[in-house]
Scaffold this motif. Structure first.
Motif, PDB file in Angstrom:
ATOM      1  N   ALA A  69       0.800  -1.170  -0.089  1.00 30.80           N
ATOM      2  CA  ALA A  69      -0.016  -0.098   0.038  1.00 30.80           C
ATOM      3  C   ALA A  69       0.728   1.223   0.052  1.00 30.80           C
ATOM      4  O   ALA A  69       0.588   2.395  -0.539  1.00 30.80           O
ATOM      5  CB  ALA A  69      -0.797  -0.046   1.042  1.00 30.80           C
ATOM      6  N   ARG A  70       1.884   1.322   0.875  1.00 28.33           N
ATOM      7  CA  ARG A  70       2.860   2.113   0.702  1.00 28.33           C
ATOM      8  C   ARG A  70       3.490   2.540  -0.502  1.00 28.33           C
ATOM      9  O   ARG A  70       3.635   3.787  -0.960  1.00 28.33           O
ATOM     10  CB  ARG A  70       3.941   2.092   1.780  1.00 28.33           C
ATOM     11  N   TRP A  71       4.005   1.559  -1.212  1.00 31.21           N
ATOM     12  CA  TRP A  71       4.429   1.656  -2.772  1.00 31.21           C
ATOM     13  C   TRP A  71       3.375   2.185  -3.749  1.00 31.21           C
ATOM     14  O   TRP A  71       3.539   3.149  -4.548  1.00 31.21           O
ATOM     15  CB  TRP A  71       5.022   0.331  -3.319  1.00 31.21           C
ATOM     16  N   THR A  72       2.326   1.717  -3.580  1.00 29.16           N
ATOM     17  CA  THR A  72       1.144   2.008  -4.448  1.00 29.16           C
ATOM     18  C   THR A  72       0.946   3.612  -4.222  1.00 29.16           C
ATOM     19  O   THR A  72       0.474   4.339  -5.100  1.00 29.16           O
ATOM     20  CB  THR A  72      -0.153   1.193  -3.918  1.00 29.16           C
ATOM     21  N   PRO A 101      11.058   3.683   1.868  1.00 32.00           N
ATOM     22  CA  PRO A 101      11.844   3.086   2.899  1.00 32.00           C
ATOM     23  C   PRO A 101      13.155   3.647   2.929  1.00 32.00           C
ATOM     24  O   PRO A 101      14.029   3.279   3.538  1.00 32.00           O
ATOM     25  CB  PRO A 101      11.746   1.700   2.774  1.00 32.00           C
ATOM     26  N   LEU A 102      13.405   4.855   2.143  1.00 36.09           N
ATOM     27  CA  LEU A 102      14.668   5.606   2.302  1.00 36.09           C
ATOM     28  C   LEU A 102      14.872   6.174   3.667  1.00 36.09           C
ATOM     29  O   LEU A 102      14.209   6.241   4.514  1.00 36.09           O
ATOM     30  CB  LEU A 102      14.642   6.476   1.105  1.00 36.09           C
ATOM     31  N   LYS A 103      16.155   6.543   3.685  1.00 33.07           N
ATOM     32  CA  LYS A 103      16.421   7.304   5.239  1.00 33.07           C
ATOM     33  C   LYS A 103      15.726   8.529   5.518  1.00 33.07           C
ATOM     34  O   LYS A 103      15.308   8.627   6.435  1.00 33.07           O
ATOM     35  CB  LYS A 103      17.831   7.361   5.020  1.00 33.07           C
ATOM     36  N   GLY A 104      15.585   9.307   4.507  1.00 36.16           N
ATOM     37  CA  GLY A 104      14.863  10.592   4.931  1.00 36.16           C
ATOM     38  C   GLY A 104      13.455  10.549   5.072  1.00 36.16           C
ATOM     39  O   GLY A 104      12.711  11.938   4.944  1.00 36.16           O
ATOM     40  N   ALA A 105      12.587   9.490   4.909  1.00 33.76           N
ATOM     41  CA  ALA A 105      11.361   9.491   4.494  1.00 33.76           C
ATOM     42  C   ALA A 105      10.623   9.849   5.807  1.00 33.76           C
ATOM     43  O   ALA A 105       9.569  10.545   5.768  1.00 33.76           O
ATOM     44  CB  ALA A 105      10.784   8.011   4.244  1.00 33.76           C
ATOM     45  N   GLY A 106      11.245   9.643   7.121  1.00 34.74           N
ATOM     46  CA  GLY A 106      10.421  10.003   8.143  1.00 34.74           C
ATOM     47  C   GLY A 106      10.430  11.464   8.375  1.00 34.74           C
ATOM     48  O   GLY A 106       9.423  12.414   8.845  1.00 34.74           O
ATOM     49  N   TRP A 118       5.483  14.977  -4.782  1.00 35.59           N
ATOM     50  CA  TRP A 118       6.700  14.427  -4.829  1.00 35.59           C
ATOM     51  C   TRP A 118       7.119  14.172  -3.150  1.00 35.59           C
ATOM     52  O   TRP A 118       7.824  13.013  -2.958  1.00 35.59           O
ATOM     53  CB  TRP A 118       7.700  15.029  -5.511  1.00 35.59           C
ATOM     54  N   LEU A 119       7.091  15.164  -2.515  1.00 34.96           N
ATOM     55  CA  LEU A 119       7.350  14.953  -1.057  1.00 34.96           C
ATOM     56  C   LEU A 119       6.557  13.898  -0.472  1.00 34.96           C
ATOM     57  O   LEU A 119       7.136  13.058   0.374  1.00 34.96           O
ATOM     58  CB  LEU A 119       7.221  16.222  -0.476  1.00 34.96           C
ATOM     59  N   ILE A 120       5.070  13.801  -0.762  1.00 37.47           N
ATOM     60  CA  ILE A 120       4.496  12.535  -0.230  1.00 37.47           C
ATOM     61  C   ILE A 120       4.942  11.206  -0.670  1.00 37.47           C
ATOM     62  O   ILE A 120       5.082  10.267  -0.160  1.00 37.47           O
ATOM     63  CB  ILE A 120       3.164  12.982  -0.437  1.00 37.47           C
ATOM     64  N   SER A 121       5.287  11.087  -2.043  1.00 32.02           N
ATOM     65  CA  SER A 121       5.882   9.974  -2.460  1.00 32.02           C
ATOM     66  C   SER A 121       7.072   9.650  -2.131  1.00 32.02           C
ATOM     67  O   SER A 121       7.469   8.482  -1.759  1.00 32.02           O
ATOM     68  CB  SER A 121       5.881   9.951  -3.965  1.00 32.02           C
ATOM     69  N   PHE A 122       8.092  10.532  -1.669  1.00 31.31           N
ATOM     70  CA  PHE A 122       9.132  10.395  -1.002  1.00 31.31           C
ATOM     71  C   PHE A 122       9.132   9.718   0.266  1.00 31.31           C
ATOM     72  O   PHE A 122       9.585   9.048   0.737  1.00 31.31           O
ATOM     73  CB  PHE A 122      10.199  11.440  -1.117  1.00 31.31           C
ATOM     74  N   ALA A 123       8.156  10.347   0.942  1.00 32.36           N
ATOM     75  CA  ALA A 123       7.529   9.931   2.266  1.00 32.36           C
ATOM     76  C   ALA A 123       7.050   8.530   2.512  1.00 32.36           C
ATOM     77  O   ALA A 123       7.343   7.840   3.399  1.00 32.36           O
ATOM     78  CB  ALA A 123       6.789  10.772   3.024  1.00 32.36           C
TER      79      ALA A 123
END
Length: 142
Positions: A5-8, A50-55, A42-47
Motif C-alpha cells: 500500500a505504501r508503494w502504491t 523506505p529511504l533514510k529521509g522518509a520520516g 513528490w514529497l508525499i511519494s518520497f515519504a
C-alpha cells in the motif's frame, strides 16, 4: 500500512506530481501553484519509500498541513472581525465560517502539529500480550 500500500500510494502521488508539473504551461494565472502542488506530491511519494529521509519528509508534510489549517483559522478570524455576523461565525457546513475552520484545525491541524513535533503518530500502547511476533504465533499454534 503495508509495504504494498505504501508503494502504491508513493507511485500514485509521484504520477500526480508529474501531472501537476506537466500542467504548468496550460495554466493561465498563478502558474507557480502547479509547481507547489507537484512538489507536495513528490514529497508525499518520497515519504512513502523506505529511504533514510522518509520520516523527515512525513514531518515536513505534517508542518505543511498544520500551517495550512492554521492559516484557514486566521483568515476566517480576520473575516469575522471585519464582518461580525452569525453567518461568518457558524454558517452551514458547506460555507466558509469560523466554526468550520476551527473544526478543520481540530481534526487535521492539531494532529499534524503533534506529529510534526513528536514524530509519533499514536499515543496508545499495545496491551500486554495482545501483540505477538510471527515466531511467538507459530510457537503457540504448534
Amino acid at each position: 500500512m503495508s509495504s504494498g500500500a505504501r508503494w502504491t500510494l508513493g507511485i500514485a502521488t509521484f504520477l500526480f506530481g508529474c501531472g501537476f508539473a506537466a500542467m504548468y504551461d496550460t495554466i493561465p494565472q498563478n502558474k507557480w501553484m502547479a509547481l507547489v502542488l507537484a512538489a507536495i506530491c513528490w514529497l508525499i511519494s518520497f515519504a512513502c519509500t523506505p529511504l533514510k529521509g522518509a520520516g523527515l519528509a512525513g514531518r515536513i508534510i505534517a508542518v505543511i498541513v498544520f500551517l495550512t489549517t492554521l492559516g484557514c483559522v486566521i483568515a476566517m478570524a480576520i473575516q469575522f472581525n471585519s464582518n461580525p455576523t452569525l453567518e461568518t461565525l457558524k454558517g452551514n457546513r458547506s460555507d466558509s465560517s469560523l466554526v468550520n475552520s476551527l473544526i478543520l484545525f481540530a481534526t487535521w491541524g492539531l494532529p499534524a502539529g503533534i506529529y510534526a513535533v513528536s514524530g509519533i503518530w499514536t499515543r496508545r500502547r499495545a496491551r500486554s500480550g495482545s501483540l505477538k511476533t510471527a515466531k511467538e504465533e507459530a510457537e503457540s499454534i504448534a
